[in-house]
Design a protein around this motif. Structure first.
Motif, PDB file in Angstrom:
ATOM      1  N   LYS A  86       0.827  -1.211   0.000  1.00 55.66           N
ATOM      2  CA  LYS A  86       0.000   0.000   0.000  1.00 55.66           C
ATOM      3  C   LYS A  86       0.862   1.262   0.000  1.00 55.66           C
ATOM      4  N   ILE A  87       0.477   2.175  -0.841  1.00 56.29           N
ATOM      5  CA  ILE A  87       1.292   3.363  -1.050  1.00 56.29           C
ATOM      6  C   ILE A  87       1.369   4.251   0.201  1.00 56.29           C
ATOM      7  N   GLN A  88       0.269   4.396   0.929  1.00 60.86           N
ATOM      8  CA  GLN A  88       0.312   5.263   2.124  1.00 60.86           C
ATOM      9  C   GLN A  88       1.297   4.713   3.145  1.00 60.86           C
ATOM     10  N   GLU A  89       1.223   3.411   3.353  1.00 57.04           N
ATOM     11  CA  GLU A  89       2.123   2.772   4.313  1.00 57.04           C
ATOM     12  C   GLU A  89       3.579   2.951   3.858  1.00 57.04           C
ATOM     13  N   ALA A  90       3.824   2.779   2.585  1.00 54.57           N
ATOM     14  CA  ALA A  90       5.171   2.922   2.047  1.00 54.57           C
ATOM     15  C   ALA A  90       5.693   4.350   2.250  1.00 54.57           C
ATOM     16  N   MET A  91       4.805   5.320   2.014  1.00 54.67           N
ATOM     17  CA  MET A  91       5.246   6.714   2.129  1.00 54.67           C
ATOM     18  C   MET A  91       5.624   7.069   3.555  1.00 54.67           C
ATOM     19  N   GLY A  92       4.841   6.594   4.504  1.00 56.00           N
ATOM     20  CA  GLY A  92       5.146   6.859   5.906  1.00 56.00           C
ATOM     21  C   GLY A  92       6.509   6.289   6.282  1.00 56.00           C
ATOM     22  N   LYS A  93       6.773   5.087   5.820  1.00 55.87           N
ATOM     23  CA  LYS A  93       8.048   4.449   6.155  1.00 55.87           C
ATOM     24  C   LYS A  93       9.206   5.144   5.454  1.00 55.87           C
ATOM     25  N   ARG A  94       8.955   5.515   4.227  1.00 56.33           N
ATOM     26  CA  ARG A  94      10.018   6.161   3.472  1.00 56.33           C
ATOM     27  C   ARG A  94      10.423   7.473   4.153  1.00 56.33           C
ATOM     28  N   GLU A  95       9.429   8.177   4.647  1.00 56.24           N
ATOM     29  CA  GLU A  95       9.682   9.420   5.377  1.00 56.24           C
ATOM     30  C   GLU A  95      10.540   9.153   6.620  1.00 56.24           C
ATOM     31  N   ILE A 106       6.479  -0.886  -5.142  1.00 57.87           N
ATOM     32  CA  ILE A 106       5.077  -1.043  -4.774  1.00 57.87           C
ATOM     33  C   ILE A 106       4.554  -2.260  -5.533  1.00 57.87           C
ATOM     34  N   VAL A 107       3.978  -3.208  -4.773  1.00 53.05           N
ATOM     35  CA  VAL A 107       3.547  -4.462  -5.396  1.00 53.05           C
ATOM     36  C   VAL A 107       2.030  -4.624  -5.393  1.00 53.05           C
ATOM     37  N   GLY A 108       1.309  -3.667  -4.822  1.00 58.61           N
ATOM     38  CA  GLY A 108      -0.154  -3.804  -4.722  1.00 58.61           C
ATOM     39  C   GLY A 108      -0.887  -2.823  -5.621  1.00 58.61           C
ATOM     40  N   HIS A 109      -2.173  -3.079  -5.773  1.00 64.06           N
ATOM     41  CA  HIS A 109      -3.067  -2.260  -6.589  1.00 64.06           C
ATOM     42  C   HIS A 109      -2.944  -0.765  -6.240  1.00 64.06           C
ATOM     43  N   LEU A 110      -2.917   0.059  -7.274  1.00 59.61           N
ATOM     44  CA  LEU A 110      -2.768   1.499  -7.060  1.00 59.61           C
ATOM     45  C   LEU A 110      -4.002   2.230  -7.580  1.00 59.61           C
ATOM     46  N   GLN A 111      -4.585   3.056  -6.714  1.00 57.77           N
ATOM     47  CA  GLN A 111      -5.709   3.882  -7.168  1.00 57.77           C
ATOM     48  C   GLN A 111      -5.165   5.076  -7.932  1.00 57.77           C
ATOM     49  N   SER A 112      -5.918   5.541  -8.906  1.00 55.97           N
ATOM     50  CA  SER A 112      -5.370   6.592  -9.772  1.00 55.97           C
ATOM     51  C   SER A 112      -5.060   7.881  -9.011  1.00 55.97           C
ATOM     52  N   ASN A 113      -5.780   8.143  -7.910  1.00 49.11           N
ATOM     53  CA  ASN A 113      -5.471   9.382  -7.172  1.00 49.11           C
ATOM     54  C   ASN A 113      -4.187   9.276  -6.340  1.00 49.11           C
ATOM     55  N   LYS A 114      -3.522   8.115  -6.359  1.00 45.98           N
ATOM     56  CA  LYS A 114      -2.276   7.953  -5.603  1.00 45.98           C
ATOM     57  C   LYS A 114      -1.039   7.973  -6.508  1.00 45.98           C
ATOM     58  N   LYS A 132      -5.549   3.308 -18.184  1.00 42.47           N
ATOM     59  CA  LYS A 132      -5.753   4.595 -17.531  1.00 42.47           C
ATOM     60  C   LYS A 132      -4.622   4.848 -16.535  1.00 42.47           C
ATOM     61  N   LEU A 133      -4.294   3.829 -15.775  1.00 44.20           N
ATOM     62  CA  LEU A 133      -3.214   3.955 -14.803  1.00 44.20           C
ATOM     63  C   LEU A 133      -1.871   4.179 -15.516  1.00 44.20           C
ATOM     64  N   ALA A 134      -1.662   3.469 -16.601  1.00 46.41           N
ATOM     65  CA  ALA A 134      -0.420   3.637 -17.369  1.00 46.41           C
ATOM     66  C   ALA A 134      -0.289   5.084 -17.833  1.00 46.41           C
ATOM     67  N   GLU A 135      -1.393   5.630 -18.321  1.00 40.89           N
ATOM     68  CA  GLU A 135      -1.375   6.983 -18.844  1.00 40.89           C
ATOM     69  C   GLU A 135      -1.101   8.004 -17.734  1.00 40.89           C
ATOM     70  N   LEU A 136      -1.769   7.829 -16.597  1.00 39.07           N
ATOM     71  CA  LEU A 136      -1.557   8.754 -15.478  1.00 39.07           C
ATOM     72  C   LEU A 136      -0.131   8.673 -14.945  1.00 39.07           C
ATOM     73  N   LEU A 137       0.374   7.456 -14.834  1.00 39.47           N
ATOM     74  CA  LEU A 137       1.743   7.277 -14.349  1.00 39.47           C
ATOM     75  C   LEU A 137       2.733   7.926 -15.299  1.00 39.47           C
ATOM     76  N   ASP A 138       2.538   7.681 -16.588  1.00 38.97           N
ATOM     77  CA  ASP A 138       3.456   8.212 -17.587  1.00 38.97           C
ATOM     78  C   ASP A 138       3.488   9.743 -17.522  1.00 38.97           C
ATOM     79  N   ARG A 139       2.319  10.323 -17.398  1.00 35.08           N
ATOM     80  CA  ARG A 139       2.218  11.781 -17.359  1.00 35.08           C
ATOM     81  C   ARG A 139       2.916  12.339 -16.110  1.00 35.08           C
ATOM     82  N   GLN A 140       2.674  11.683 -14.980  1.00 40.93           N
ATOM     83  CA  GLN A 140       3.262  12.147 -13.729  1.00 40.93           C
ATOM     84  C   GLN A 140       4.794  11.962 -13.730  1.00 40.93           C
ATOM     85  N   LEU A 141       5.246  10.864 -14.291  1.00 46.31           N
ATOM     86  CA  LEU A 141       6.686  10.605 -14.344  1.00 46.31           C
ATOM     87  C   LEU A 141       7.382  11.625 -15.236  1.00 46.31           C
ATOM     88  N   GLU A 142       6.711  11.979 -16.299  1.00 44.27           N
ATOM     89  CA  GLU A 142       7.221  13.016 -17.200  1.00 44.27           C
ATOM     90  C   GLU A 142       7.418  14.321 -16.415  1.00 44.27           C
TER      91      GLU A 142
END
Ligand SMILES: *Cc1c(COP(=O)(O)O)cnc(C)c1O
Length: 269
Positions: A86-95, A106-114, A132-142
């Motif tokens: 889960k992304i939230q859990e990962a972010m807390g730990k990374r911090e 990240i190995v689990g399902h990702l919601q587009s707002n994350k 849809k997720l591929a497109e959002l990720l690509d745009r954000q990574l750019e």
């Protein structure tokens, strides 16, 4: 007294809580190191049985539910790649662990707002399952000037509770990945049927391998197979896994039920 090897030194800025000690024991560094060695040994044997080189399989330790302060012990035990569901859990730990050189996956399902969070720090994403997720990720990574290694998740067990593309939808999905230059497709990922009967688990891995062969013929980078967990990684290696995602065999049993990670999860016999 002998000089301590710095990699053996217990983390200095850590104090484990009573609950941590109850769950992980009084010497987490020692037990993680021993568990890791045991997993390594099992991987090496599974490779030998399959006639594969040990170097053809990478171990990705899965750290979900392990608290940040305990992950300092994991790092001290030599674990430097952490996979989180889960992304939230990962972010807390990374911090909390920003001072350590850790590779996050990240190995689990990702919601587009994350998507915006993932693109900031993850090196690998193992659960790509929609355009849809591929497109959002690509745009954000750019936007942030990064690229991301991705594995396309396939539902090989035909269970509604599992995320991932239907096997029949995979090839047309793969054909479109070229539209997303920031995504580096590395392979396919699956969660096999949750069962202790390996005769029912193994066909999931075999299916992913067949799909990978077809996908790689069209997309040469797509050679990886992220499959196999604590209960089934040896079977996965026998079927060609290149990444095994192992949590409990290293960090011990999780207190949370797996339904927390896989909605509708029910143990299939
Ligand atoms: C938790 C998890 C694993 C590891 O499972 P263990 O039983 O702890 O080995 C592997 N893959 C995914 C996607 C997970 O969420």
């Amino acid at each position: 007294m002998d000089q301590l090897d710095p990699s053996n030194a217990p983390p200095s800025d850590t104090s484990l809580s009573a609950a941590d000690i109850e769950r992980f024991g009084p010497d987490p560094v020692g037990s993680f190191r021993a568990n890791l060695a045991a997993v390594e040994e099992r991987i090496a044997r599974a490779c030998a049985r399959a006639g594969r080189e040990r170097t053809s399989v990478r171990l990705l330790p899965i750290t979900k539910t392990v608290p940040a302060q305990v992950l300092r012990c994991a790092f001290a035990a030599g674990i430097t790649a952490f996979g989180e569901n889960k992304i939230q859990e990962a972010m807390g730990k990374r911090e909390a662990l920003g001072d350590l050189a850790i590779d996050w996956s990240i190995v689990g399902h990702l919601q587009s707002n994350k998507v915006k969070y993932l693109s900031r720090f993850a090196r690998e994403f193992h659960a790509l399952d929609s355009l849809k997720l591929a497109e959002l990720l690509d745009r954000q990574l750019e936007r942030v000037g990064c690229s991301l290694d991705v594995y396309v998740q396939v539902n090989t067990s035909n269970e509604d509770s599992k995320f991932g593309l239907h096997p029949d939808a995979l090839l047309s999905f793969v054909d479109r990945l070229g539209e997303f230059p920031r995504l580096k497709p590395r392979g396919l990922m699956t969660l096999a049927l949750f069962s202790s009967e390996m005769a029912r688990v193994r066909p999931c891995f075999a299916l992913l391998r067949r799909l990978r062969d077809e996908a790689a013929a069209r997309h040469p980078g797509l050679t990886g197979l992220s499959m196999g967990m604590t209960g089934d990684f040896e079977e996965a290696i026998a079927e060609g896994a290149t990444v095994v995602r192992v949590g409990q065999a290293i960090f011990g049993k999780r207190p949370t039920p797996d339904g927390h990670y896989w909605p509708g999860f029910a143990k299939a016999g």
